[in-house]
Design an enzyme around this catalytic site. Structure first.
Site, mmCIF file in Angstrom:
data_model
loop_
_atom_site.group_PDB
_atom_site.id
_atom_site.type_symbol
_atom_site.label_atom_id
_atom_site.label_comp_id
_atom_site.label_asym_id
_atom_site.label_seq_id
_atom_site.Cartn_x
_atom_site.Cartn_y
_atom_site.Cartn_z
ATOM 1 N N GLN A 128 -4.781 -1.793 9.344
ATOM 2 C CA GLN A 128 -4.609 -3.114 8.725
ATOM 3 C C GLN A 128 -5.261 -4.199 9.575
ATOM 4 O O GLN A 128 -5.022 -4.287 10.774
ATOM 5 C CB GLN A 128 -3.106 -3.402 8.524
ATOM 6 C CG GLN A 128 -2.813 -4.669 7.773
ATOM 7 C CD GLN A 128 -3.324 -4.634 6.329
ATOM 8 O OE1 GLN A 128 -3.242 -3.615 5.643
ATOM 9 N NE2 GLN A 128 -3.872 -5.740 5.865
ATOM 10 N N ASP A 178 -10.995 2.335 3.140
ATOM 11 C CA ASP A 178 -11.291 0.902 2.957
ATOM 12 C C ASP A 178 -12.788 0.701 2.710
ATOM 13 O O ASP A 178 -13.215 -0.398 2.343
ATOM 14 C CB ASP A 178 -10.886 0.111 4.216
ATOM 15 C CG ASP A 178 -9.545 -0.593 4.045
ATOM 16 O OD1 ASP A 178 -9.095 -0.723 2.890
ATOM 17 O OD2 ASP A 178 -8.961 -1.014 5.065
ATOM 18 N N LYS A 228 0.834 -1.207 0.000
ATOM 19 C CA LYS A 228 0.000 0.000 0.000
ATOM 20 C C LYS A 228 0.869 1.257 0.000
ATOM 21 O O LYS A 228 0.623 2.205 -0.746
ATOM 22 C CB LYS A 228 -0.950 -0.018 1.219
ATOM 23 C CG LYS A 228 -2.046 -1.063 1.067
ATOM 24 C CD LYS A 228 -2.815 -1.347 2.350
ATOM 25 C CE LYS A 228 -3.727 -2.561 2.115
ATOM 26 N NZ LYS A 228 -4.537 -2.951 3.255
#
Ligand SMILES: NC(=O)c1ccc[n+]([C@@H]2O[C@H](COP(=O)([O-])OP(=O)(O)OC[C@H]3O[C@@H](n4cnc5c(N)ncnc54)[C@H](OP(=O)(O)O)[C@@H]3O)[C@@H](O)[C@H]2O)c1
Length: 296
Positions: free
Chosen positions: A97, A120, A53
């Site tokens: 995460q 997200d 990422k």
């Protein structure tokens, strides 16, 4: 019929080139798009995802910072970090995460992220907006599936899409996205799961089959009608002593057999996987465009 391979690697590269240009335009307005990634603990898979990422963000010209916290950080300390990042104007996108260490409730942490920065697309408010068809950051993997369909000339509009898997991460949000009365959607959606008595009965009727079960090679050629489009979200490790690591990755679809029947199919690896990070970058760029006053 041998299927056309829909390469996620190629589609992702095409989108990332477009994002580079969008980042340049945002910077011209005096805004530097920023992404914050919170990593708790040292899980090797998580470290590798977070590294991907960070690298992806840097490659398109974004500012990125990874906040690394030790595995024994308390839930409150993680939430405090999120609250601080919510207020930090350098960041337009923020993600934590997953998975988190077991003493931390991931839902509490995700709910603490500001919905505007939730790149997200996992915050309950954004999931609700996605279901209602309202503008919001869409969950990355399902959004990536929609982009792959569109950009490979397989628009889901007017099609029957059968999704195998009903997780909150993939199956349910994908159904929400594809059922909207919108361009790139407007599909008739059926969802199958472990409670479905005969998945093949439904999958054989599908114009598009999406497999998102985490169950290796479960979608077999007899479950697919001639000419269907098959998207394989699954990523499964199977033992392979010929490989250095002792395993290889396979999808939920029996690729070799199904590719002889489908008109288009995604491989594993190199299919949906590369799209997920790309859609995260797209959500961050969109959040920065809002601050820069760029409307699309
Ligand atoms: N490429 C990417 O970027 C990406 C991103 C996310 C996930 N994935 C992969 O996609 C797969 C699914 O992930 P997930 O997070 O959605 O998994 P998950 O939370 O475990 O959900 C799996 C879903 O599939 C259903 N299912 C499992 N085995 C089945 C079977 N044999 N027949 C019918 N339904 C079955 C389950 O049904 P029940 O609800 O009835 O239990 C559940 O709804 C995994 O392999 C994961 O690694 C890939």
């Amino acid at each position: 019929m041998t299927a056309k391979i829909i390469s996620g690697t190629e589609v992702a590269a095409e989108i990332r080139e477009e994002l580079k240009e969008r980042v340049k335009k945002i910077k011209e307005k005096g805004v530097v798009p920023g992404l914050a990634v919170v990593l708790v603990g040292e899980d090797p898979a998580s470290i590798s995802y977070v590294t991907g990422k960070a690298k992806g963000a840097a490659e398109i010209g974004m500012f990125e910072e990874t906040i690394r916290l030790p595995a024994d950080t308390s839930e409150k300390e993680v939430i405090d970090t999120v609250v601080k990042l919510n207020k930090d104007k350098r960041f337009h996108g923020l993600l934590v995460q997953i998975p988190l260490p077991t003493h931390i409730d991931a839902e509490n942490v995700i709910s603490a992220i500001s919905p505007e920065k939730d790149v997200d697309g996992a915050h309950p408010m954004n999931i609700g907006k996605a279901l209602r068809g309202e503008p919001c950051p869409l969950p990355c993997t399902p959004h990536g599936v929609q982009e792959m369909l569109m950009r490979s000339g397989n628009s889901p509009e007017g099609k029957h899409v059968v999704i195998c898997g009903r997780s909150n991460l993939v199956g349910k949000p994908l159904a929400a996205i594809l059922m909207q009365k919108k361009k790139g959607a407007n599909a008739t959606v059926t969802i199958c799961h472990t409670g479905t008595k005969d998945i093949a009965y439904f999958s054989r009727q599908a114009d598009i089959v999406v497999a998102a079960m985490g169950s290796p090679k479960t979608i077999t050629a007899d479950m697919i009608r001639d000419g269907a489009v098959v998207i394989d979200v699954g990523v499964n490790r199977v033992e392979d002593k010929t490989r250095e690591k002792g395993f290889r990755l396979v999808g939920d679809v029996d690729f070799e057999a199904v590719k002889e029947k489908a008109s288009a199919i995604t491989p594993v690896p190199g299919g949906v996987g590369p799209m997920t990070v790309t859609m995260l970058l797209m959500n961050t760029v969109e959040a920065a465009e809002r601050e820069a006053g760029i409307s699309r």
